[in-house]
Motif scaffolding. Sequence first.
Motif, short mmCIF file in Angstrom:
data_model
loop_
_atom_site.label_atom_id
_atom_site.label_comp_id
_atom_site.label_asym_id
_atom_site.label_seq_id
_atom_site.Cartn_x
_atom_site.Cartn_y
_atom_site.Cartn_z
N GLU A 2 34.93 41.31 39.55
CA GLU A 2 35.91 42.13 38.96
C GLU A 2 35.86 42.13 37.25
OE1 GLU A 2 39.71 42.34 39.66
OE2 GLU A 2 39.72 42.54 41.55
N GLU A 3 36.04 40.51 37.50
CA GLU A 3 35.35 39.91 35.63
C GLU A 3 35.05 40.78 34.94
OE1 GLU A 3 38.73 39.86 34.04
OE2 GLU A 3 40.12 38.85 36.05
N ARG A 4 33.81 40.52 35.65
CA ARG A 4 32.44 41.26 34.93
C ARG A 4 32.42 43.02 34.20
NH1 ARG A 4 27.90 40.79 32.99
NH2 ARG A 4 26.13 42.30 33.62
N THR A 5 33.66 43.01 35.42
CA THR A 5 33.69 44.60 35.22
C THR A 5 34.02 44.67 34.25
OG1 THR A 5 34.63 45.16 37.01
CG2 THR A 5 33.01 45.76 37.91
N HIS A 6 35.41 44.47 33.43
CA HIS A 6 36.27 44.25 32.55
C HIS A 6 35.45 44.00 31.38
CE1 HIS A 6 39.98 42.41 35.66
NE2 HIS A 6 39.84 43.29 35.41
N MET A 7 34.31 42.60 31.63
CA MET A 7 34.03 42.75 29.94
C MET A 7 32.81 44.01 30.09
SD MET A 7 31.01 40.55 29.68
CE MET A 7 29.98 41.24 30.49
N HIS A 11 45.90 31.26 33.55
CA HIS A 11 44.76 31.79 32.68
C HIS A 11 45.15 33.82 32.52
CE1 HIS A 11 40.32 32.42 31.42
NE2 HIS A 11 40.44 33.52 31.80
N GLU A 12 45.51 34.30 33.72
CA GLU A 12 45.51 35.28 33.70
C GLU A 12 46.52 35.90 32.37
OE1 GLU A 12 44.71 38.28 34.50
OE2 GLU A 12 42.82 36.07 35.99
N VAL A 13 47.83 34.85 32.24
CA VAL A 13 48.83 35.49 31.19
C VAL A 13 48.41 34.80 29.76
CG1 VAL A 13 51.42 34.20 30.10
CG2 VAL A 13 50.74 34.04 33.52
N ALA A 34 34.76 31.19 34.96
CA ALA A 34 35.72 30.01 35.11
C ALA A 34 36.58 30.58 36.83
CB ALA A 34 37.52 30.15 34.12
N TYR A 35 36.23 31.52 37.24
CA TYR A 35 36.92 32.55 38.81
C TYR A 35 35.32 31.93 39.19
CZ TYR A 35 41.31 34.12 37.02
OH TYR A 35 42.08 34.41 36.17
N LEU A 36 34.45 31.60 38.98
CA LEU A 36 33.28 31.46 39.47
C LEU A 36 33.27 29.96 40.22
CD1 LEU A 36 30.81 32.75 40.66
CD2 LEU A 36 29.27 31.87 38.73
N GLU A 71 48.83 43.66 38.02
CA GLU A 71 48.57 43.50 39.03
C GLU A 71 48.07 42.90 39.00
OE1 GLU A 71 46.15 46.94 39.71
OE2 GLU A 71 48.00 48.17 39.37
N GLU A 72 47.37 41.47 38.29
CA GLU A 72 46.01 39.99 38.50
C GLU A 72 47.56 39.21 38.46
OE1 GLU A 72 42.62 39.73 36.02
OE2 GLU A 72 41.44 41.67 37.31
N GLU A 73 48.20 39.35 37.11
CA GLU A 73 49.58 38.61 37.59
C GLU A 73 50.35 38.49 39.15
OE1 GLU A 73 52.03 38.08 34.40
OE2 GLU A 73 50.54 38.01 33.14
FE LIG Z 1 41.49 38.50 35.77
#
Ligand SMILES: [Fe+2]
Length: 172
Positions: A58-63, A102-104, A32-34, A138-140
Amino acid sequence: MKDIARQELSIHIEVMDMLNDQIQKEAQSSTAYLAMASWCDQQGLENSAQFFYAQAEEERTHMMKIFRFINDNGGNAMAPATSAVNHDFTSLEEVFSDALAHEVGITKSIHKLVAKSRAEHDYATDAFLQWFVTEQMEEEQTMRRALDILKLGEKMSLLQLDERIAELNTAQ
Ligand SMILES: [Fe+2]
Ligand SMILES: [Fe+2]
């Protein structure tokens, strides 16, 4: 072999299934961010594009963090499938407000995972997830700050318009 691994798994089995769902959600976030980065790039909004490219990474590192946690603890991490995401936006504000929404949603998902881990006495996963709880806060905050900046932009334009009204005053 797979069944033995699952029997010896220290992560609660239903929690592991939820962690796999979370892997998919993080991958979906990255996609989605891409798409948001691409839209910003096409509009010539270089800084916003850079912001969303970084978010996608970053989302990929979370994954991968969750992926490794499952496999390192004897579970079966599942490579995620992602579905189509929105590429059409009408404004930068819409991009950031979608990102915040999305973050929420992701925060709620993480909180559900924490609640489930505690209910099943899976304290290892609970401890692991605390990093994500902080990260989501932090992301929110970052997305809300971005929206504040954009709203300030609106006000600035309004002030500029107000200056144009002054021309009418002098013409009278
Ligand atoms: Fe995020
Ligand atoms: Fe994330």
